[in-house]
Design a protein around this motif. Structure first.
Motif: not given
Length: 137
Positions: A10-20
């Protein structure tokens, strides 16, 4: 504890980009699959049409031959049936005429012949009696 929280997804800043990116790849894979399926379906349909045309040309002659054979047989049966029907009708007429004669009922031709004979006899009778001829005679 904060160090441990930094490793949470939840705190990984790259998670949103990876999901996208993953969602985009899934979307593109779906579009590719759809396009491929559409191309294959078109080719498959064209191949089916071509095979159908080949089969039709192969079977057309056979079917026409069978149709002609059936038509010839039907014509033979029709001719036989017509002949049989004529014979049956003639036999029926003979039987009815025989039955009517046995009952004492005469045919029209016989009655007309008898009427002419009666007229001739009446005419002779009048002549013998010396009666004048009628205008009908």
């Amino acid at each position: 504890m904060s160090e441990h929280d930094d490793h949470k997804p939840e705190t990984d800043p790259q998670l949103h980009g990876k999901i996208k990116d993953s969602a985009r790849q899934i979307w593109l894979a779906g579009l590719g699959a759809y396009t491929k399926a559409e191309e294959d379906a078109g080719k498959f349909f064209d191949r089916l049409v071509q095979e159908g045309e080949q089969l039709e040309s192969k079977t057309r002659g056979v079917v026409e031959k069978h149709v002609k054979s059936v038509e010839d047989r039907v014509e033979d049966v029709r001719e036989k049936a017509t002949g049989t029907w004529d014979k049956l009708e003639n036999l029926f007429d003979q039987r009815v005429s025989g039955a009517l004669r046995r009952l004492g009922i005469h045919r029209r031709e016989e009655i007309e012949l008898l009427e002419k004979r009666i007229d001739a006899l009446e005419s002779e009778l009048r002549e013998l009696r010396g009666e004048p001829r009628s205008e009908e005679e």
